[in-house]
Design a protein around this motif. Sequence first.
Motif, mmCIF file in Angstrom:
data_model
loop_
_atom_site.group_PDB
_atom_site.id
_atom_site.type_symbol
_atom_site.label_atom_id
_atom_site.label_comp_id
_atom_site.label_asym_id
_atom_site.label_seq_id
_atom_site.Cartn_x
_atom_site.Cartn_y
_atom_site.Cartn_z
ATOM 1 N N THR A 158 0.825 -1.210 0.000
ATOM 2 C CA THR A 158 0.000 0.000 0.000
ATOM 3 C C THR A 158 0.858 1.258 0.000
ATOM 4 O OG1 THR A 158 -1.796 -1.135 1.153
ATOM 5 C CG2 THR A 158 -1.801 1.273 1.220
ATOM 6 N N LEU A 159 1.791 1.341 0.932
ATOM 7 C CA LEU A 159 2.716 2.463 0.968
ATOM 8 C C LEU A 159 3.727 2.316 -0.165
ATOM 9 C CD1 LEU A 159 3.355 2.628 4.819
ATOM 10 C CD2 LEU A 159 1.717 3.956 3.468
ATOM 11 N N LYS A 160 4.097 3.430 -0.765
ATOM 12 C CA LYS A 160 5.025 3.427 -1.890
ATOM 13 C C LYS A 160 6.266 4.242 -1.543
ATOM 14 C CE LYS A 160 1.889 1.271 -4.283
ATOM 15 N NZ LYS A 160 1.998 -0.201 -4.490
ATOM 16 N N PRO A 161 7.390 3.992 -2.216
ATOM 17 C CA PRO A 161 8.603 4.760 -1.938
ATOM 18 C C PRO A 161 8.405 6.268 -2.033
ATOM 19 C CG PRO A 161 9.157 2.849 -3.244
ATOM 20 C CD PRO A 161 7.654 2.882 -3.167
ATOM 21 N N LYS A 162 7.586 6.725 -2.964
ATOM 22 C CA LYS A 162 7.373 8.161 -3.124
ATOM 23 C C LYS A 162 6.645 8.780 -1.933
ATOM 24 C CE LYS A 162 5.018 7.991 -6.950
ATOM 25 N NZ LYS A 162 4.245 8.442 -8.127
ATOM 26 N N ASN A 163 6.013 7.940 -1.102
ATOM 27 C CA ASN A 163 5.292 8.434 0.067
ATOM 28 C C ASN A 163 6.187 8.648 1.284
ATOM 29 O OD1 ASN A 163 2.962 5.939 -0.878
ATOM 30 N ND2 ASN A 163 2.719 8.109 -1.319
ATOM 31 N N LEU A 164 7.397 8.105 1.262
ATOM 32 C CA LEU A 164 8.211 8.028 2.474
ATOM 33 C C LEU A 164 8.898 9.349 2.814
ATOM 34 C CD1 LEU A 164 9.870 4.525 1.949
ATOM 35 C CD2 LEU A 164 7.768 5.092 3.194
ATOM 36 N N VAL A 165 9.261 9.463 4.090
ATOM 37 C CA VAL A 165 10.041 10.601 4.584
ATOM 38 C C VAL A 165 11.414 10.081 4.973
ATOM 39 C CG1 VAL A 165 10.267 12.268 6.468
ATOM 40 C CG2 VAL A 165 8.057 11.957 5.315
ATOM 41 N N LEU A 215 13.986 18.133 4.263
ATOM 42 C CA LEU A 215 15.003 17.323 3.598
ATOM 43 C C LEU A 215 14.384 16.477 2.498
ATOM 44 C CD1 LEU A 215 17.821 16.074 3.313
ATOM 45 C CD2 LEU A 215 17.212 14.493 5.183
ATOM 46 N N THR A 216 13.271 15.829 2.802
ATOM 47 C CA THR A 216 12.615 14.958 1.820
ATOM 48 C C THR A 216 12.141 15.742 0.608
ATOM 49 O OG1 THR A 216 11.901 13.496 3.615
ATOM 50 C CG2 THR A 216 10.780 13.251 1.496
ATOM 51 N N GLU A 217 11.619 16.936 0.826
ATOM 52 C CA GLU A 217 11.163 17.762 -0.291
ATOM 53 C C GLU A 217 12.333 18.128 -1.211
ATOM 54 O OE1 GLU A 217 8.014 18.644 -1.263
ATOM 55 O OE2 GLU A 217 7.488 17.137 0.227
ATOM 56 N N GLN A 268 13.381 16.553 -5.466
ATOM 57 C CA GLN A 268 13.807 17.247 -6.683
ATOM 58 C C GLN A 268 14.779 16.385 -7.488
ATOM 59 O OE1 GLN A 268 15.245 21.201 -5.752
ATOM 60 N NE2 GLN A 268 13.642 21.513 -4.211
ATOM 61 N N PHE A 269 15.509 15.505 -6.809
ATOM 62 C CA PHE A 269 16.439 14.597 -7.485
ATOM 63 C C PHE A 269 15.734 13.347 -8.004
ATOM 64 C CE2 PHE A 269 19.374 16.403 -4.064
ATOM 65 C CZ PHE A 269 19.797 17.449 -4.859
ATOM 66 N N ASP A 270 14.778 12.834 -7.215
ATOM 67 C CA ASP A 270 14.019 11.653 -7.631
ATOM 68 C C ASP A 270 12.678 11.660 -6.914
ATOM 69 O OD1 ASP A 270 12.911 9.201 -8.262
ATOM 70 O OD2 ASP A 270 14.785 8.087 -8.038
ATOM 71 N N PRO A 271 11.622 12.164 -7.571
ATOM 72 C CA PRO A 271 10.308 12.265 -6.916
ATOM 73 C C PRO A 271 9.682 10.919 -6.593
ATOM 74 C CG PRO A 271 10.140 12.809 -9.247
ATOM 75 C CD PRO A 271 11.604 12.707 -8.941
ATOM 76 N N ASN A 272 10.089 9.869 -7.282
ATOM 77 C CA ASN A 272 9.498 8.553 -7.051
ATOM 78 C C ASN A 272 10.198 7.749 -5.957
ATOM 79 O OD1 ASN A 272 7.429 8.666 -9.066
ATOM 80 N ND2 ASN A 272 9.011 8.387 -10.623
ATOM 81 N N ASP A 273 11.417 8.166 -5.600
ATOM 82 C CA ASP A 273 12.168 7.410 -4.600
ATOM 83 C C ASP A 273 13.148 8.323 -3.860
ATOM 84 O OD1 ASP A 273 13.176 5.341 -3.072
ATOM 85 O OD2 ASP A 273 14.346 4.441 -4.682
ATOM 86 N N PRO A 274 12.637 9.328 -3.173
ATOM 87 C CA PRO A 274 13.545 10.301 -2.538
ATOM 88 C C PRO A 274 14.389 9.717 -1.417
ATOM 89 C CG PRO A 274 11.273 10.680 -1.846
ATOM 90 C CD PRO A 274 11.219 9.682 -2.974
ATOM 91 N N VAL A 275 13.873 8.715 -0.708
ATOM 92 C CA VAL A 275 14.607 8.232 0.467
ATOM 93 C C VAL A 275 15.759 7.300 0.110
ATOM 94 C CG1 VAL A 275 12.592 8.508 1.959
ATOM 95 C CG2 VAL A 275 13.061 6.280 0.944
ATOM 96 N N LYS A 276 15.933 7.000 -1.172
ATOM 97 C CA LYS A 276 17.130 6.244 -1.542
ATOM 98 C C LYS A 276 18.384 7.040 -1.206
ATOM 99 C CE LYS A 276 17.712 7.721 -6.396
ATOM 100 N NZ LYS A 276 17.551 7.306 -7.811
#
Length: 283
Positions: A218-225, A255-257, A261-269
């Motif tokens: 249900t949760l997706k990488p783009k949702n994460l902080v 920080l997440t925002e 900008q670098f990767d909206p679909n997987d920022p927490v990588k």
Amino acid sequence: MQFLELKNFLDHKVEQYNQPDFIVNDPVCIPHLFEQKQDIEIAGFFAAVLAWGQRKTIINKCRELLGRMDNAPYDFVLNHSDDELKRLLNFKHRTFNDTDLLYFISFFKQHYQRFDSLEQAFIPQQDVFRSEYLEVSSVAQDIEVSSAVCYSAGLSFSIEQALNHFRSYFFSLEDFPHRTKKHISSPRQKSTCKRLNMFLRWMVRADNKGVDFGIWETLKPKNLVCPCDVHVDRVGRLLGLINRKQTDWQTAVELTEHLKQFDPNDPVKYDFALFGLGVEKVF
């Protein structure tokens, strides 16, 4: 650094640190001891909650804890006897003790008797916890947010709402020990929620690197902080990704925002890059 230069630099560092050899010396090695989904969830949750102090000590204490559960945490949670529960007595890591541990086991038991995955504990529902516990007057207030981050991927709630909900749900059993509340944070407390955000990263992110598990749907990488520990916070500030003076929930959101900008679909990588740079003291 200019935007593209910084993006390329961080992408390179993600590739460098998001590798199987990262696992050995990191608490994420604990859930990697298991293959069954529920074992991974329980072991991962304990590894995240106990993740403060030296990483070697954290890993050793997690191994000790799981050994007391016969290295079968899901089976232990659901089927332990009173005598088997006594094995957990006297466990201690920093301020986490056996009182906290026994409540965690009680929570896991009641949750897994109702649900197949721990992911459901992070999905706001209006019938999963006792309203008389809540620190606010109604369940509706539990989904108030201080930021607009992470409304995406079709979710009707944000990660901030999910974490606020989780804490209320976690302490929904009767006679929960008040001392245990300090071990489960939430954005409502202005916490960065670094341990829970790290746990969510492990469970939600899926790639071909073999570090994060990606076992939730249900949760997706783009949702994460992004988890914002001392290393990530320090490097993030040096790179201009954090401007906020204090370190709190809004800092993690800021920080997440920037990382989006670098990767909206997987920022927490980029947690791999910032943490790795901090640990190796590149800056």
